[in-house]
Design a protein around this motif. Structure first.
Motif, short mmCIF file in Angstrom:
data_model
loop_
_atom_site.label_atom_id
_atom_site.label_comp_id
_atom_site.label_asym_id
_atom_site.label_seq_id
_atom_site.Cartn_x
_atom_site.Cartn_y
_atom_site.Cartn_z
N ARG A 116 -5.16 4.45 5.03
CA ARG A 116 -6.03 3.89 3.98
C ARG A 116 -6.38 2.44 4.28
O ARG A 116 -7.51 2.01 4.04
CB ARG A 116 -5.34 3.98 2.62
N LEU A 117 -5.43 1.67 4.81
CA LEU A 117 -5.74 0.27 5.17
C LEU A 117 -6.83 0.24 6.23
O LEU A 117 -7.73 -0.61 6.18
CB LEU A 117 -4.48 -0.45 5.66
N GLN A 157 -9.14 2.56 6.65
CA GLN A 157 -10.37 2.97 5.97
C GLN A 157 -10.98 1.81 5.17
O GLN A 157 -12.20 1.69 5.10
CB GLN A 157 -10.02 4.13 5.02
N LEU A 158 -10.14 0.97 4.60
CA LEU A 158 -10.59 -0.18 3.81
C LEU A 158 -10.78 -1.44 4.66
O LEU A 158 -11.04 -2.53 4.15
CB LEU A 158 -9.60 -0.46 2.66
N ALA A 189 0.83 -1.21 0.00
CA ALA A 189 0.00 0.00 0.00
C ALA A 189 0.86 1.26 0.00
O ALA A 189 0.46 2.30 -0.52
CB ALA A 189 -0.95 -0.01 1.20
N ALA A 249 -6.53 0.49 -1.20
CA ALA A 249 -5.78 1.33 -0.25
C ALA A 249 -4.52 1.89 -0.92
O ALA A 249 -4.19 3.07 -0.77
CB ALA A 249 -5.40 0.52 0.99
N ASP A 306 -6.48 -3.19 7.99
CA ASP A 306 -5.27 -2.85 8.75
C ASP A 306 -4.75 -4.05 9.52
O ASP A 306 -3.54 -4.20 9.72
CB ASP A 306 -5.57 -1.69 9.71
N ALA A 347 -3.61 5.82 -1.42
CA ALA A 347 -2.65 6.26 -0.40
C ALA A 347 -2.06 7.63 -0.70
O ALA A 347 -1.80 8.41 0.21
CB ALA A 347 -1.54 5.22 -0.24
N ARG A 355 -8.95 -5.03 -1.39
CA ARG A 355 -9.06 -3.86 -0.51
C ARG A 355 -7.69 -3.24 -0.27
O ARG A 355 -7.56 -2.02 -0.19
CB ARG A 355 -9.76 -4.23 0.79
#
Ligand code: ADP
Ligand code: ADP
Length: 225
Positions: free
Chosen positions: A124-125, A127-128, A103, A152, A131, A156, A148
């Motif tokens: 971003r991870l 948000q998607l 990412a 991300a 993580d 990013a 996903r």
């Protein structure tokens, strides 16, 4: 108001195939547009021309009012890195890197320090909602999780435009819907516009607007034959 990205009269021929035969297109800032149409109609070629990856044989692509073909190859590459994000059908993650490193990769390639790049990528991870798998390698995660991570990665660097070519094409409908919901939510939050190539109405339903490509020409839904 003026389009962020537009194209007029695009033509692209491969041998005896007219992949694009006078295609017009316009995308407003922050807008999510689905590009629909049957296989072989020219959707991917349109996306590649809009993103400055494939030079059209004729016609113009304007990004922020500037003609893409007037830029040098180096300037076009720099523009793609700074302003565009990409998602493909098969995530195309680097198998040797962790999901977090994947990412963060575009930011690293654009010159960001590791710490800074990975901080942005982690946002971003999160948000998607992937993580938790950031230390896994792509081979250890599911298809939906991998896509996903790919989304991300595309987001990013805070792109102005995300180009997504059949991003859910390898997923079942439950995972596909999840990826589309998260992709469009994240794009709307960050103000990124999305050019979404799909042949599935179910996927296109996540867009603000749909256009149809047929025989290398673009029609809006109202004009579709
Ligand atoms: P779609 O994305 O709608 O499936 P494409 O843009 O991939 O359509 O392709 C449109 C037409 O152009 C097809 O007939 C395809 O085989 C042809 N085409 C696309 N790219 C190439 C290429 N690099 N070389 C030769 N033919 C191509
Ligand atoms: P899609 O329908 O998603 O575009 P394709 O298999 O048609 O998938 O195309 C995948 C890639 O191969 C694209 O980059 C396209 O430009 C290229 N391509 C498509 N058709 C041809 C072809 N006949 N010859 C060479 N390259 C092609």
């Amino acid at each position: 108001s003026r389009a962020l990205l537009s194209a007029q009269g695009l033509r692209k021929t491969y041998g005896s195939t007219d992949a694009l035969d006078g295609a017009d297109f316009a995308l407003m800032a922050g807008e999510v547009v689905a590009v629909m149409g049957p296989s072989g109609s020219g959707k991917s070629t349109l996306l590649h021309c809009l993103a400055g990856i494939v030079p059209p044989d004729a016609g113009t692509v304007l990004y922020q009012g500037k003609e893409m073909s007037s830029l040098s190859d180096a300037d076009r590459s720099a523009l793609r890195r700074a302003d565009f994000g990409f998602v493909f059908q098969f995530g195309q993650l680097v198998p040797e890197l962790t999901c977090l490193e994947n990412a963060a990769l575009p930011l690293r390639l654009a010159g960001a320090q590791r710490k800074e790049a990975e901080a942005a990528a982690r946002n971003r991870l999160q948000q998607l909602e992937v993580d938790d798998i950031r230390h896994h390698r792509p081979g250890q995660v599911s298809g939906g999780q991998g896509q996903r991570v790919a989304v991300a990665r595309a987001l990013a660097g805070d792109p102005r435009v995300v180009f997504a070519d059949e991003p859910t094409g390898a997923l079942d409908s439950v995972n596909g819907d999840r990826v589309m919901q998260l992709l469009t939510d994240a794009a709307r939050q960050t103000g990124a516009a999305v050019v979404l190539v799909t042949h599935e109405a179910r996927v296109a339903a996540f867009a603000d607007r749909e256009i149809v490509v047929r025989d290398g020409k673009v029609r809006d839904m109202a004009g579709a034959a």
